[in-house]
Design a protein around this motif. Structure first.
Motif, PDB file in Angstrom:
ATOM      1  N   UNK A  74       0.833  -1.201   0.000  1.00 50.93           N
ATOM      2  CA  UNK A  74       0.000   0.000   0.000  1.00 50.93           C
ATOM      3  C   UNK A  74       0.870   1.253   0.000  1.00 50.93           C
ATOM      4  N   UNK A  75       1.887   1.276   0.857  1.00 51.10           N
ATOM      5  CA  UNK A  75       2.766   2.442   0.949  1.00 51.10           C
ATOM      6  C   UNK A  75       3.533   2.649  -0.355  1.00 51.10           C
ATOM      7  N   UNK A  76       4.029   1.558  -0.937  1.00 54.75           N
ATOM      8  CA  UNK A  76       4.776   1.673  -2.189  1.00 54.75           C
ATOM      9  C   UNK A  76       3.898   2.164  -3.332  1.00 54.75           C
ATOM     10  N   UNK A 141      -0.948 -12.211  -4.727  1.00 57.70           N
ATOM     11  CA  UNK A 141       0.178 -11.276  -4.675  1.00 57.70           C
ATOM     12  C   UNK A 141       1.520 -11.971  -4.841  1.00 57.70           C
ATOM     13  N   UNK A 142       1.554 -13.284  -4.635  1.00 60.29           N
ATOM     14  CA  UNK A 142       2.801 -14.035  -4.774  1.00 60.29           C
ATOM     15  C   UNK A 142       2.916 -14.761  -6.115  1.00 60.29           C
ATOM     16  N   UNK A 143       1.917 -14.596  -6.991  1.00 61.41           N
ATOM     17  CA  UNK A 143       1.970 -15.234  -8.307  1.00 61.41           C
ATOM     18  C   UNK A 143       2.640 -14.280  -9.289  1.00 61.41           C
ATOM     19  N   UNK A 144       3.844 -14.631  -9.730  1.00 59.21           N
ATOM     20  CA  UNK A 144       4.628 -13.719 -10.566  1.00 59.21           C
ATOM     21  C   UNK A 144       3.904 -13.332 -11.848  1.00 59.21           C
ATOM     22  N   UNK A 145       3.154 -14.247 -12.424  1.00 53.38           N
ATOM     23  CA  UNK A 145       2.518 -13.962 -13.705  1.00 53.38           C
ATOM     24  C   UNK A 145       1.178 -13.273 -13.629  1.00 53.38           C
ATOM     25  N   UNK A 146       0.643 -13.077 -12.417  1.00 53.47           N
ATOM     26  CA  UNK A 146      -0.708 -12.533 -12.345  1.00 53.47           C
ATOM     27  C   UNK A 146      -0.835 -11.110 -12.880  1.00 53.47           C
ATOM     28  N   UNK A 181       4.794  -2.012 -11.598  1.00 51.41           N
ATOM     29  CA  UNK A 181       6.147  -2.528 -11.400  1.00 51.41           C
ATOM     30  C   UNK A 181       6.130  -3.987 -10.924  1.00 51.41           C
ATOM     31  N   UNK A 182       5.202  -4.772 -11.486  1.00 51.61           N
ATOM     32  CA  UNK A 182       5.156  -6.188 -11.185  1.00 51.61           C
ATOM     33  C   UNK A 182       4.527  -6.548  -9.861  1.00 51.61           C
TER      34      UNK A 182
END
Length: 300
Positions: A74-76, A141-146, A181-182
């Motif tokens: 959220x902060x980023x 949030x941990x799925x790189x391709x999502x 940014x991914x």
């Protein structure tokens, strides 16, 4: 008296603040900026970064680590201190409401666990659904391709109570799920947060009440090929030129004749093509998303 608020202040927040501080420092934030976000002194931030804080039980730590990840995202993404406070408060309330923290709080305070539950747990399965939604979003949030599957209109994940009758019986992500940014960003799910996905699940409950969750992703030939490779059953509709009220029954209509993993909406003039992934609950929907990403060949 060891009230829930004292339990949170003494047993929960020091570790949670420390984990947020560590993650923000890793992202390049200066200690003074971290202190401002967390509402503590720079000296306390330095203490946290030195590892001088007490760690809770592993089960609690895992949940708090997940919350810390969300706060940092959220902060980023530009979220302010007020938004971070709201996010943390909702997450901790959800953990009490689901009964998870009541087990540990009862040991801390001596208060009967059922009494704790009576303070937080609401009827109707809402707490359980929000907990499932939170877990599903954390997994996403941990799925790189999502992020590559998020459409221009952005994605949303929704889940309905059994036998829903109004949009307030459907939980979804306020403002939808976005990425940059991914990384993905999503506010905590709420009931009544989305009219369109709620409309889909409300109509679907008339034809197949077992299917109570849905998520939209982008469409493309690569996605359709991946649906086939993953072994998903899917139908096709076209909602171009239709209003939302007209589009909802068209998206759901294939379920009159059977059950599908997905519905491809070819869109049309002014309507982006989308794929709707359906499941019995949010975790099943995300599991299907993971299989789809794997079929696309971008899953780690």
């Amino acid at each position: 008296m060891r009230t829930p608020s004292v339990f949170i202040a003494e047993e929960i927040m020091p570790y949670l603040r420390a984990r947020v501080a560590e993650r923000l420092y890793h992202e390049g934030f200066k200690q003074v900026r971290i202190a401002d976000y967390l509402g503590i002194t720079q000296a306390m931030v330095s203490k946290y970064l030195a590892g001088r804080y007490r760690k809770p039980l592993r089960e609690i730590a895992e949940r708090l680590d997940s919350i810390a990840d969300e706060v940092v995202r959220l902060i980023l993404f530009g979220g302010g201190r007020d938004e971070a406070i709201v996010l943390v408060t909702r997450r901790l309330f959800d953990l009490f409401e689901s009964g998870f923290l009541c087990r540990f709080y009862s040991e801390y305070s001596g208060l009967d666990e059922e009494t704790c539950r009576s303070l937080f747990v609401r009827g109707g399965g809402r707490a359980e659904i929000l907990e499932e939604m939170n877990r599903a979003i954390s997994h996403l949030s941990h799925l790189r391709g999502f992020p590559s599957l998020i459409p221009e209109v952005r994605s949303n994940l929704a889940c309905a109570l059994p036998s829903p009758s109004v949009k307030e019986d459907v939980a979804a992500v306020p403002g939808r799920i976005t990425s940059a940014k991914g990384r993905i960003f999503a506010l905590p799910p709420e009931f009544g947060a989305s009219s369109f996905t709620a409309g889909i699940l409300l109509r679907l409950s008339e034809w197949n009440p077992r299917i109570r969750s849905v998520m939209n992703i982008r469409y493309g030939p690569d996605v359709e090929d991946a649906l086939k490779r993953a072994g998903f059953s899917f139908a096709r509709v076209k909602t171009g030129g239709l209003s939302e009220e007209e589009a909802i029954p068209k998206i759901v209509r294939p379920f009159e004749d059977g059950t599908y993993d997905a519905v491809i909406d070819e869109g049309g003039h002014g309507v982006e093509p989308l794929v709707y992934i359906f499941g019995r609950d949010p975790l099943e929907v995300v599991e299907k998303i993971e299989r789809l990403i794997s079929a696309l060949g971008v899953l780690e």
